[in-house]
Design an enzyme around this catalytic site. Structure first.
Site, PDB file in Angstrom:
ATOM      1  N   LYS A 160       0.865  -1.181   0.000  1.00 22.75           N
ATOM      2  CA  LYS A 160       0.000   0.000   0.000  1.00 22.75           C
ATOM      3  C   LYS A 160       0.897   1.225   0.000  1.00 22.75           C
ATOM      4  CE  LYS A 160      -3.836  -2.059   2.541  1.00 22.75           C
ATOM      5  NZ  LYS A 160      -4.661  -2.006   3.761  1.00 22.75           N
TER       6      LYS A 160
ATOM      7  N   HIS B  45       0.370   6.002   3.531  1.00 23.83           N
ATOM      8  CA  HIS B  45      -0.748   6.919   3.782  1.00 23.83           C
ATOM      9  C   HIS B  45      -0.329   7.996   4.770  1.00 23.83           C
ATOM     10  CE1 HIS B  45      -4.783   8.302   4.913  1.00 23.83           C
ATOM     11  NE2 HIS B  45      -5.163   7.781   3.765  1.00 23.83           N
TER      12      HIS B  45
ATOM     13  N   HIS C 228      -0.020   7.524   8.551  1.00 25.72           N
ATOM     14  CA  HIS C 228       1.142   6.912   9.211  1.00 25.72           C
ATOM     15  C   HIS C 228       2.191   7.950   9.612  1.00 25.72           C
ATOM     16  CE1 HIS C 228      -0.316   3.027   7.540  1.00 25.72           C
ATOM     17  NE2 HIS C 228       0.171   2.599   8.680  1.00 25.72           N
TER      18      HIS C 228
END
Length: 579
Positions: free
Chosen positions: A139, A142, A145
């Site tokens: 992923k 983001h 985080h």
């Protein structure tokens, strides 16, 4: 340094009250600087002495205060002792104040300022393992985080600066049912060519698509379960695809961490502990802690009465392990590998129950060291969006912070010509992000605000960097003026004294931060220092002053710059020399 004066005052108290001076050292604290108001340098709260049994806990506290203040004798260092309301105030000789505080900056001991304090003797030093950032592989990184990443980095920096051996660990989410979904999804929607061109973006698109399909397709859900079963049983095709996803992701993440100025000693992950998780289940079984629920899942009963009212699931009914099973295995493995003295997990507050259960299970298994494990939780960021308003990835936020900062710098009349304005804009933009994130208590949610965050005036990361750059410029312009020695009696103006008094608090602020692991104490200290420096810039000119005065003022500015830079580095901010 502050400890010289604190010990001098503690020695007086020890002699008068017939106790070891060591007991008074933590009780003698620097007085916060008040705006446009002269204050004492240190104070002692009488209630602290009463609580510790040094003075009787009964009787008139004000009478005790006044009696003790009268008994204590002044000397050449502590020149004024007075009683306040329940406190005794101490004012030290101004020449000694400047001399002792600014001494280290003429000896090349800038980095040690405030860190040799006796306050830290009570802190347990040793090996600290900090687990932070910990995004899920396959992923894109983001923006959510960001908090774990910068908070964990601050804690690791702080612990290291205080003399701990720190292990910085990134525990990647690289196992679990989401890989079943991704593996099954890649078989249907994946494209190896797209994976080469834009790896994380393509994996993100596949993951979104397969999740959508899984909502109304039992076949997809079954395929996901089957892929994860193949992973758990080490079937080569599934493992090969998983390895490819993991390597791609770690490479991409390292690029983002480099931009943030963050490094890790260890990249670990749930996958490292899949086999050990089976051993954990066997240990739980042998200790009689593993029960089977009505649904066929493996659970550990954490209820006080043993009535299964509070259970933690550690095994699915199909025999696959869960996140917490692997976390138990990971904790045991880390203790064996690193023999840490404390372990700190940095995740959002939604995981508080998870870590409470983790620590309880470890203790139930006989691991007493679990008492030295700690979860530092934090709130959520609201409204973190770029101009496009799309799903926010951290790189988009960093790019936008840099672009906005570059624009602001180009509009400012005070911006200096620099070799690499983009690099400066990047560093200042990241400072702004970090300071906005750290201003309040970590557990609080906060609203992200681009305009407020990037203001040059006010309590922002930009203001910190601007102050540091301005001090660097002042010192550079006066190269050759600063001398190895200076006359401390020339720093007598209240503006100078206020900076010196504020520097007395640096070790106390670091001590407070070490206690609760909150960055706000250090940030408030540095911002206040910047405001005091701004006043000193106006009122204490170096250029045009007699040489001895210029030398003394430069030593003051040089010391303030050093403390500011050291504090910024602990926060995870790279100081810039030009803006």
């Amino acid at each position: 340094m502050a400890c010289f004066f604190r010990r001098r005052i503690a020695a007086k108290l020890g002699k008068t009250l017939r106790h070891s001076e060591e007991v008074f050292i933590p009780a003698v604290t620097a007085v916060p600087v008040m705006k446009k108001q002269q204050t004492a340098d240190f104070k002692l709260s009488i209630s602290t002495l009463r609580v510790n049994g040094i003075l009787p806990s009964s009787g008139d506290i004000q009478l005790q205060t006044e009696n003790l203040a009268c008994t204590l004798k002044q000397d050449s260092v502590v020149e004024e002792i007075s009683a306040g309301r329940g406190v005794i105030n101490f004012k030290v000789n101004r020449k000694f104040l400047a001399q002792k505080l600014l001494e280290p900056f003429g000896k090349g001991e800038d980095d040690k300022f405030g860190l040799n304090s006796e306050l830290f003797l009570s802190l347990k030093r040793g090996t600290t393992l900090v687990e932070y950032s910990s995004p899920n592989i396959a992923k894109k990184f983001h923006a959510g985080h960001l908090r774990s990443t910068v908070i964990g980095n601050f804690i690791a920096n702080l612990k290291q600066s205080l003399g701990n051996n720190v292990i910085r660990m990134n525990y990647l989410g690289d196992w679990g049912m989401q890989f079943g979904l991704l593996g099954a999804g890649f078989g249907q929607f994946g494209c190896l060519e797209k994976l080469k061109q834009n790896p994380l973006q393509h994996l993100f698109e596949v993951y979104v698509q397969v999740n959508k399909e899984a909502e109304h397709s039992e076949d997809i859900k079954q395929a996901a379960r089957e892929f994860f079963r193949q992973l758990e049983q080490h079937e080569s095709q599934a493992v090969s695809l998983w390895k490819q996803f993991r390597e791609i992701t770690v490479r991409e993440y390292q690029r983002v961490y480099q931009r943030l100025g963050i490094h890790f000693d260890v990249y670990s992950g749930e996958s490292f502990h899949q086999d050990q998780a089976q051993e954990v289940l066997q240990q739980l079984q042998s200790r009689g802690l593993l029960k089977t629920s009505e649904k066929g899942t493996g659970v550990v009963d954490l209820s006080l009465d043993g009535d299964m009212s509070n259970v933690c699931t550690v095994l699915r009914s199909d025999g696959t392990t869960l996140y917490i099973t692997r976390d138990i295995a990971a904790a045991i493995n880390r203790k064996e590998m690193y023999n840490f003295d404390e372990m700190i997990y940095v995740t959002d507050k939604s995981q508080e129950n998870h870590f409470s259960q983790l620590f309880q299970i470890l203790l139930s298994m006989g691991h007493s060291w679990a008492q030295r494990c700690r979860h530092v939780s934090f709130g959520l960021v609201q409204g973190m969006k770029t101009r496009t308003g799309e799903v926010v990835f951290l790189e988009d936020v960093l790019d936008e912070a840099r672009a906005r900062m570059l624009h602001n710098m180009s509009q400012s009349s005070t911006t200096k010509t620099m070799d690499n304005p983009e690099d400066t804009a990047e560093k200042v933009g990241i400072s702004a992000l970090i300071i906005q994130d750290f201003r309040g208590p970590l557990q609080s949610d906060y609203k992200f605000d681009w305009d407020q965050m990037l203001q040059a005036q006010g309590d922002t990361g930009v203001f910190l960097q601007y102050t540091h750059a301005r001090l660097c410029s002042l010192i550079k312009r006066n190269e050759g003026v600063e001398a190895a020695t200076f006359d401390p009696s020339l720093l007598h103006e209240q503006t100078s004294v206020s900076i010196l008094q504020h520097l007395l608090r640096y070790d106390e602020v670091l001590y407070q931060s070490a206690q609760d692991l909150q960055p706000k104490h250090l940030i408030n200290f540095l911002l206040k220092l910047c405001h005091l420096i701004a006043s000193a810039h106006r009122e204490l000119p170096v250029k045009g002053s007699p040489q001895d005065v210029a030398q003394a003022r430069l030593r003051l500015f040089s010391g303030a710059r050093s403390v500011l830079a050291n504090g910024m580095r602990i926060l995870g901010i790279a100081p810039v020399a030009k803006m």
